[in-house]
Write an enzyme that holds these catalytic residues in place. Structure first.
Site, PDB file in Angstrom:
ATOM      1  N   SER A 117       0.806  -1.214   0.000  1.00 60.80           N
ATOM      2  CA  SER A 117       0.000   0.000   0.000  1.00 60.80           C
ATOM      3  C   SER A 117       0.845   1.273   0.000  1.00 60.80           C
ATOM      4  CB  SER A 117      -0.957  -0.048   1.188  1.00 60.80           C
ATOM      5  OG  SER A 117      -1.862   1.006   1.125  1.00 60.80           O
ATOM      6  N   HIS A 118       0.681   2.085   1.028  1.00 59.86           N
ATOM      7  CA  HIS A 118       1.334   3.392   1.094  1.00 59.86           C
ATOM      8  C   HIS A 118       2.711   3.323   1.749  1.00 59.86           C
ATOM      9  CE1 HIS A 118      -0.991   2.297   4.518  1.00 59.86           C
ATOM     10  NE2 HIS A 118      -0.209   3.023   5.259  1.00 59.86           N
ATOM     11  N   ASP A 281      -2.382   6.438  -3.472  1.00 60.98           N
ATOM     12  CA  ASP A 281      -1.219   5.842  -2.806  1.00 60.98           C
ATOM     13  C   ASP A 281      -0.553   4.768  -3.650  1.00 60.98           C
ATOM     14  OD1 ASP A 281      -3.217   3.940  -2.583  1.00 60.98           O
ATOM     15  OD2 ASP A 281      -2.456   3.172  -0.680  1.00 60.98           O
ATOM     16  N   ASP A 283      -0.737   1.584  -4.079  1.00 58.75           N
ATOM     17  CA  ASP A 283      -1.521   0.579  -4.810  1.00 58.75           C
ATOM     18  C   ASP A 283      -2.859   1.117  -5.310  1.00 58.75           C
ATOM     19  OD1 ASP A 283      -2.427   0.782  -2.181  1.00 58.75           O
ATOM     20  OD2 ASP A 283      -3.261  -1.228  -2.205  1.00 58.75           O
ATOM     21  N   ASP A 285      -5.542   2.548  -3.795  1.00 59.12           N
ATOM     22  CA  ASP A 285      -6.853   2.469  -3.140  1.00 59.12           C
ATOM     23  C   ASP A 285      -7.165   3.665  -2.251  1.00 59.12           C
ATOM     24  OD1 ASP A 285      -5.023   1.745  -1.216  1.00 59.12           O
ATOM     25  OD2 ASP A 285      -6.015  -0.129  -0.653  1.00 59.12           O
ATOM     26  N   ARG A 286      -6.143   4.445  -1.874  1.00 57.02           N
ATOM     27  CA  ARG A 286      -6.416   5.624  -1.048  1.00 57.02           C
ATOM     28  C   ARG A 286      -6.606   6.866  -1.906  1.00 57.02           C
ATOM     29  NH1 ARG A 286      -3.135   5.455   4.587  1.00 57.02           N
ATOM     30  NH2 ARG A 286      -3.703   3.315   5.088  1.00 57.02           N
ATOM     31  N   LYS A 380     -11.322  -0.249  -1.288  1.00 57.54           N
ATOM     32  CA  LYS A 380     -11.433   1.186  -1.438  1.00 57.54           C
ATOM     33  C   LYS A 380     -10.782   1.573  -2.759  1.00 57.54           C
ATOM     34  CE  LYS A 380      -7.593   1.926   1.783  1.00 57.54           C
ATOM     35  NZ  LYS A 380      -7.555   0.885   2.827  1.00 57.54           N
TER      36      LYS A 380
HETATM   37  C1  G1P Z   1      -4.379   1.453   8.173  1.00 59.78           C
HETATM   38  C2  G1P Z   1      -5.599   2.318   8.282  1.00 59.78           C
HETATM   39  C3  G1P Z   1      -6.833   1.529   7.927  1.00 59.78           C
HETATM   40  C4  G1P Z   1      -6.677   0.914   6.538  1.00 59.78           C
HETATM   41  C5  G1P Z   1      -5.380   0.126   6.464  1.00 59.78           C
HETATM   42  C6  G1P Z   1      -5.105  -0.377   5.055  1.00 59.78           C
HETATM   43  O1  G1P Z   1      -4.482   0.362   9.070  1.00 59.78           O
HETATM   44  O2  G1P Z   1      -5.720   2.859   9.577  1.00 59.78           O
HETATM   45  O3  G1P Z   1      -7.961   2.369   7.979  1.00 59.78           O
HETATM   46  O4  G1P Z   1      -7.738   0.072   6.239  1.00 59.78           O
HETATM   47  O5  G1P Z   1      -4.285   0.952   6.858  1.00 59.78           O
HETATM   48  O6  G1P Z   1      -4.978   0.662   4.132  1.00 59.78           O
HETATM   49  P1  G1P Z   1      -3.763   0.334  10.506  1.00 59.78           P
HETATM   50  O7  G1P Z   1      -2.305   0.605  10.243  1.00 59.78           O
HETATM   51  O8  G1P Z   1      -4.366   1.466  11.285  1.00 59.78           O
HETATM   52  O9  G1P Z   1      -4.072  -1.003  11.067  1.00 59.78           O
HETATM   53 ZN    ZN Z   2      -3.286   1.359  -0.357  1.00 63.01          ZN
END
Ligand code: G1P
Ligand code: ZN
Length: 547
Positions: A117-118, A281, A283, A285-286, A380
């Protein structure tokens, strides 16, 4: 005909740390590069599934460092384990929402998405993998726990011995008995977006001079954003920046928040601001949405999208309900109340929305962590959120600021901020949460200045569809005036622990809607610190990231 490539059974031993977190298994890239590490987890996924023989698996990733090698391993293992067909994005690329769309369009058995992800990428960055089920969404806890259980006793995995598959040429090849189909990673997703949004109205808005700056952050959305915003909708060339995906995201965090995409906020607050600034981000999704002179919090964005969805082609019949993760502000609840539709509060992580979406209870979902989406996929979706805003702007013919201020005037404003304490020692973080839990029964009734605690609990979710129960999902402290403080530990980090503190205050009075957020939350912030003794447990006097 050539003889089919032999299937090898490779002896292995378990790794103790393969429990999937909020969103799949995430570790340092070097952890994934250890011999057998990825293979063990992939075999554990297959071992947790039933009835996939001869069926289709979708495969793709966000293109980060190690993506290509990992794709080859998964391809060869999926073939050895008996999938009939593997649909893979060209170059091994699929954004997370696109992977979800492809799983649904192909009526696949499931999919494997390679992404952290990010989180930063590269040899010193992070890597990740998760399994998505046939609805296109992240596997529910029942499956992720089964994967973990299997990973603890694994003794061998299966892989075909074959040369690497050519990932860069569209079309079909074979890996033994398994068909491998390399597809354009953008096409299915673009068609889906066109079915939901009024591309003509958005294109007309661009022709009339509307300006957009979309930062793909050198991550997976570049090709998608170029194809949709510039090529299809006619946004000026250069509207999409950092559009070329890089294996290490140019050394940056591909995280569209006010820290890592601060340049967009600066641009939006400058005299040269485009009408809309946005980002996604690693991948895809954000999303980040900033209008000229105004940042839209993800919680507000969810509420505003829900309130205006009926203006958008794909949702013109109205929405069935809204779901938000528990820490997300309650701005969306007010919209749902007014619309007379359901509002659901779920634990953090997109996997908890799947059942509600499948059952038709909700149409729109969102999280405070820059996540929004709808029933079009089961992830998302960053570009979807930006298109939602573009479509609403095209119909309402108002600026982002006018729409946001109008929304606050109608519903009240939920001032909201998240304070993250990153990479703190796990022991201290766990003790902090444990101490809070112990304190819960004594908190209601206590007052701190004007703030009175009305209720305090450790959030547990009872899924209304499959009746599963998820406990210990975050400590909530609810105040009599509607304010709220939530504490939880991140489930996506790869080193130490991250404490997240979510702070919210509801302000009905429009005369008080122009305060700076941290100032508006001024009384709650020190209380959040003292109630949990953050300094005592973590040694930190300040959060590392404020969003
Ligand atoms: C974080 C975000 C959560 C999101 C997840 C994946 O998770 O808070 O809302 O779904 O990344 O993108 P966390 O690190 O808080 O468990
Ligand atoms: Zn992501």
């Amino acid at each position: 005909m050539n003889a089919p490539p032999p299937i090898q059974t490779v002896a292995t031993t378990p790794f103790a740390d393969q429990r999937p977190g909020t969103s799949g298994l995430r570790k340092k890239t070097t952890v994934f590069q250890q011999p057998h590490y990825l293979a063990n987890f992939v075999q554990s996924i297959f071992a947790s599934l039933e009835g996939y023989a001869g069926k289709t698996l979708v495969l793709g990733g966000d293109g980060r460092y190690f993506n290509r090698e990992a794709i080859q391993i998964v391809l060869k293992m999926a073939a050895a384990n008996g999938f009939g067909e593997i649909v893979v994005g060209r170059g091994g690329i699929l954004s997370t929402p696109a992977a979800s769309a492809v799983i649904r369009a192909e009526k696949a058995f499931g999919g494997i998405v390679l992404s952290a992800s990010h989180n930063p990428g590269g040899p010193d960055g992070d890597f990740g993998i998760k399994y998505n089920i046939s609805n296109g969404g992240p596997a529910p806890e029942k499956i992720t726990e089964a994967i973990f259980d299997h990973s603890r006793t694994i003794e061998s995995y299966k892989i075909v011995e074959a040369p690497d598959v050519d990932l860069d040429t569209l079309g079909e090849t074979r890996l033994g008995a398994t068909k491998v189909r390399v597809i354009d990673p953008v096409a299915i997703y673009l068609d889906l977006m066109e079915s939901l949004f009024d591309f003509d109205a958005i294109a007309a808005m661009f022709r009339a001079g509307f300006t957009l700056k979309f930062d793909a952050m050198s991550a997976v959305t570049g090709p998608y954003a170029k194809a949709i915003f510039e090529e299809r909708l006619g946004a000026a060339p250069g509207s999409v920046i950092n559009a070329e995906p890089l294996e290490d995201f140019g050394g940056h965090h591909p995280d569209p928040n006010l820290v890592h995409a601060k340049h967009l906020l600066d641009l939006a607050l400058s005299p040269h601001s485009p009408d809309l600034c946005a980002a996604s981000d690693g991948d895809g999704d954000r999303n980040l949405v900033i209008g000229r002179g105004i940042f839209v919090t993800p919680s507000d964005s969810l509420a505003i999208i829900a309130a205006n969805a009926h203006l958008v082609k794909g949702y013109s019949g109205g929405i069935a309900g809204v779901a938000r993760s528990m820490p997300t502000s309650r701005a969306a609840d007010r919209v749902a109340q007014k619309l007379g539709i359901g509002i659901y509060e779920t634990p953090t992580g997109w996997k908890f929305f799947g059942n509600l979406l499948d059952a038709g209870r909700v149409t729109i979902c969102g999280e405070e962590s820059a996540g929004a989406g709808s029933n079009h996929v089961r992830e998302k979706d960053g570009l979807w959120a930006v298109l939602m805003w573009l479509n609403i702007l095209a119909v309402r013919k108002q600026s982002v600021a006018e729409i946001v201020r109008g929304h606050w005037a109608e519903y009240g404003r939920n001032y909201y901020s998240r304070h993250d304490y990153e990479e703190v020692a796990s022991e201290g973080a766990n003790a902090l949460i444990a101490d809070l839990r112990k304190k819960l029964p004594s908190l209601p009734g206590q007052t701190f200045g004007a703030l009175k605690i009305e209720a305090a609990d450790d959030f547990a979710y009872h899924d209304p569809i499959d009746q599963s129960i998820s406990k210990q999902q975050g400590v909530r402290i609810l105040f009599a005036d509607g304010s709220r403080i939530v504490y939880r530990l991140s489930g996506t980090g790869t080193s130490g622990a991250t404490l997240r503190v979510y702070i919210e205050l509801f302000e009905p009075d429009p005369a008080k809607h122009d305060l700076e957020t941290q100032g508006a939350l001024g009384a709650l912030i020190p209380l959040a610190e003292s109630l949990a003794d953050i300094r005592g447990h973590t040694g930190r006097t300040e959060p590392s990231v404020i969003t």
